[in-house]
Design an enzyme around this catalytic site. Structure first.
Site, short mmCIF file in Angstrom:
data_model
loop_
_atom_site.label_atom_id
_atom_site.label_comp_id
_atom_site.label_asym_id
_atom_site.label_seq_id
_atom_site.Cartn_x
_atom_site.Cartn_y
_atom_site.Cartn_z
N GLY A 30 0.96 -1.26 0.39
CA GLY A 30 -0.32 0.12 -0.06
C GLY A 30 0.69 1.37 -0.21
O GLY A 30 1.75 1.23 -0.54
N HIS A 52 5.12 -8.35 9.13
CA HIS A 52 5.20 -9.79 8.16
C HIS A 52 6.66 -10.31 7.33
O HIS A 52 6.41 -8.84 7.02
CB HIS A 52 3.94 -10.07 7.31
CG HIS A 52 3.75 -10.82 6.57
ND1 HIS A 52 4.11 -11.27 5.47
CD2 HIS A 52 3.10 -12.69 7.08
CE1 HIS A 52 3.30 -12.64 5.66
NE2 HIS A 52 2.80 -13.54 6.00
N ASP A 76 7.80 -5.00 15.28
CA ASP A 76 6.16 -5.02 15.87
C ASP A 76 5.57 -3.35 16.64
O ASP A 76 6.67 -3.21 16.70
CB ASP A 76 5.84 -5.69 16.79
CG ASP A 76 4.74 -5.58 18.22
OD1 ASP A 76 3.83 -4.55 18.15
OD2 ASP A 76 4.59 -6.27 19.60
N ASN A 103 4.19 5.41 8.86
CA ASN A 103 2.96 4.71 8.94
C ASN A 103 2.75 3.47 8.66
O ASN A 103 0.90 3.58 8.66
CB ASN A 103 3.49 4.63 6.39
CG ASN A 103 2.59 4.11 5.84
OD1 ASN A 103 1.57 4.23 5.57
ND2 ASN A 103 2.71 2.89 5.73
N TYR A 169 -10.43 3.66 16.47
CA TYR A 169 -9.47 4.35 15.60
C TYR A 169 -9.13 5.95 15.29
O TYR A 169 -8.67 6.23 15.37
CB TYR A 169 -9.90 3.86 14.24
CG TYR A 169 -9.45 4.01 12.39
CD1 TYR A 169 -7.79 2.64 12.05
CD2 TYR A 169 -9.38 4.87 12.01
CE1 TYR A 169 -7.17 3.61 11.14
CE2 TYR A 169 -8.92 5.20 10.91
CZ TYR A 169 -7.82 4.46 10.43
OH TYR A 169 -6.96 4.65 9.27
N LYS A 173 -6.32 8.00 15.37
CA LYS A 173 -6.46 8.44 14.81
C LYS A 173 -5.81 10.50 14.92
O LYS A 173 -4.60 11.20 14.56
CB LYS A 173 -6.70 8.88 13.37
CG LYS A 173 -6.07 7.14 12.85
CD LYS A 173 -5.04 7.39 12.28
CE LYS A 173 -4.79 6.08 11.55
NZ LYS A 173 -3.04 5.68 10.95
N ILE A 202 -8.40 4.76 0.92
CA ILE A 202 -6.97 4.60 -0.33
C ILE A 202 -7.33 3.20 -0.70
O ILE A 202 -7.80 2.31 -0.25
CB ILE A 202 -6.24 4.15 0.42
CG1 ILE A 202 -5.09 5.18 1.98
CG2 ILE A 202 -4.55 3.63 0.01
CD1 ILE A 202 -3.76 5.06 2.33
#
Lengths: 258, 254
Positions: A30, A52, A76, A103, A169, A173, A202
């Site tokens: 992304g 990951h 992490d 990000n 969320y 933010k 996005i």
């Protein structure tokens, strides 16, 4: 202090991030991956973090193949030790750290009356504490370099407007957006700039939720492309934004203006 | 005594001192049945005594806002008094500390009290309003520092910014409920309370310096905040939700 430059591509001039080292969190895919590509094209060395391993290493190989240098560090993003290690890896690999793009983040929605404290805490850990820890350790590295730097936070349009069923969320933010402003005031005298990008929806797999209704409700009629977030990040990383700190760039196709 | 809040049950967290205590006293004077909560039982009972003296209604409940079981117990007390009408999420933790000296533990502690505490209040108040089918009101106490940055207060600003945003989110959630629930924020400027004096010192000279630095040339008092909360809790603000009420003597405009 360098003068602000226009983004003209010139054969005579080095690319605008030449010689700079950037740490980009959540760069497996992304917007983060697009930012890594944009920074490398602009001459920077990048360290990309993610939680990951396989997709992260594949992403770093992809960026390196497109012109590198790029490396992946498993992290992490709510962990103090992992942020410290990622910053140390950047300094060790490339000799310093000039740019942080915090990000990495998790998206979540839930009905407020049913939201568990654990879920709330999880979102704030990655989206609020993570950026703080990244800022803290990146600041230490930028100070060691002595030439100032640019820290970029990835907020969200909902940092400034509400949305139903997004309490945790939005808390994370909007907290991050204020974090950036406070840090900008504290770090300004050292020429460490801190700014926030607020993307709209996005256009990635992670945001496959972008519905036709939302497209219609967005003045520009579509989701934001990762490359468009990367363009804003490159602007804030570069000397073109040298007098900007504590600012917010909204890249949302007009969503917030409705 | 005004009866603007006649017999309505309002929980005020952090009502053991400062803005919380002044708010509890004010809401009780407006006729509310106040549940004053906090960790310091002795100070909480003093809040009760002040309200009793003025013939108001108040009970104290021992309450750590970071503990969900405590919230459930406090909500039960409100239910027993007739059912929750209002919540003032006031309890908060202040910290002036440079970024480099702010530890993960500092950040966690600030988030736990200022953000998770407010979230738990909103969640359990919503549940109570849904169960009782009552049009309730929530006031979240943010800060001027939840609207503008402040050097060496990065963690505090982060938590107060979170409350500001969370209020907009909760306002839309509440507007979708039936009956509707209103949620607004109060943004105090520098208010002369222990929260300030414990960080900066307690002297007339300092109070005068804060006054000189404020466009209205006065020191913000807890009672000024209590007046604003009373407005946001009352029906006088019935068309306000998701709004930010800044009460700072003009500091934020400067």
């Amino acid at each position: 202090m360098p003068e602000a430059t226009t983004p003209e591509v010139s054969e005579d001039q080095p690319p605008e991030l030449a010689g700079r080292c950037a740490l980009i969190s959540g760069a497996n895919q992304g917007a983060g991956l697009a930012i890594a590509h944009a920074f490398v094209r602009a001459g920077a060395s990048v360290v990309m973090t993610g939680h990951h391993l396989e997709s992260g290493e594949a992403a770093a190989r992809e960026v390196a193949a497109a012109g590198g240098p790029a490396m992946f560090v498993l992290a992490d993003h709510g962990s103090d030790a992992d942020w410290m290690a990622a910053v140390a890896a950047t300094e060790q690999a490339y000799g310093g750290l000039d740019i942080l793009v915090a990000n990495a983040g998790v998206y979540a929605m839930a009905r407020t009356a049913d939201l568990s404290l654990l879920d709330f805490r999880d979102v704030c850990r990655t989206n609020l504490k993570g950026p703080f820890l990244g800022l803290k350790h990146a600041t230490a590295a930028i100070r060691r370099g002595g030439a100032g730097g640019s820290i970029i936070m990835m907020g969200s349009v909902v940092a400034n407007i509400g949305a139903v069923d997004h309490l945790h969320y939005i808390a994370s933010k909007s907290g991050m957006a204020m974090l950036a402003k406070a840090a900008a005031l504290e770090l300004g005298p050292e020429n460490i700039r801190v700014n926030t990008i607020h993307p709209g929806f996005i256009d990635t797999e992670a945001a496959a939720r972008f519905s036709p209704e939302r497209a219609v409700a967005t003045p520009l009629g579509r989701a934001v492309r990762p490359e468009e977030i990367a363009a804003a990040a490159l602007f804030l990383a570069s000397d073109r934004s040298i007098f900007m700190t504590g600012a917010e760039i909204v890249v949302d196709g007009g969503w917030t203006a409705r | 005594m005004s009866r603007a809040l006649s017999r309505r049950v309002v929980i005020v967290t952090g009502a053991t001192r400062g803005i919380g205590r002044a708010t509890a006293v004010r809401l009780a004077a407006d006729g509310a049945r106040v549940v004053a909560t906090g960790r310091d039982a002795i100070a909480g009972e003093e809040t009760v005594r002040l309200i009793d003296e003025a013939d108001g209604s108040c009970v104290f409940a021992s309450h750590d806002v970071t503990v969900e079981a405590d919230w459930e117990r406090v909500m039960d007390i409100a239910k027993d008094l007739g059912g929750l009408y209002g919540l003032v999420n006031n309890a908060g933790m202040f910290m002036i500390r440079p970024i480099a000296d702010t530890t993960e533990e500092d950040f966690d502690a600030m988030v736990a009290v200022n953000v998770e505490g407010a979230f738990l209040g909103i969640k359990h108040a919503f549940r109570a309003f849904e169960t009782d089918k009552r049009a309730g009101v929530i006031v979240n106490v943010s800060s001027l520092m939840g609207l503008v940055g402040f050097a060496e207060a990065t963690a505090y600003c982060a938590t107060k910014g979170a409350i500001t945003g969370m209020t907009r989110a909760a306002a839309l959630d509440g507007a979708a409920m039936d009956p509707k629930v209103r949620v607004n924020t109060l943004h105090p400027g520098v208010i002369w309370t222990e929260m300030i004096t414990s960080q900066f010192g307690d002297s007339d000279a300092l109070a005068a310096a804060f006054a000189a630095d404020t466009p209205l040339r006065m020191v913000g008092r807890p009672e000024h905040m209590a007046d604003a909360v009373a407005f946001l809790i009352s029906d006088e603000s019935s068309f306000m939700t998701g709004a930010e009420l800044t009460v700072d003597g003009g500091r934020g405009a400067d």
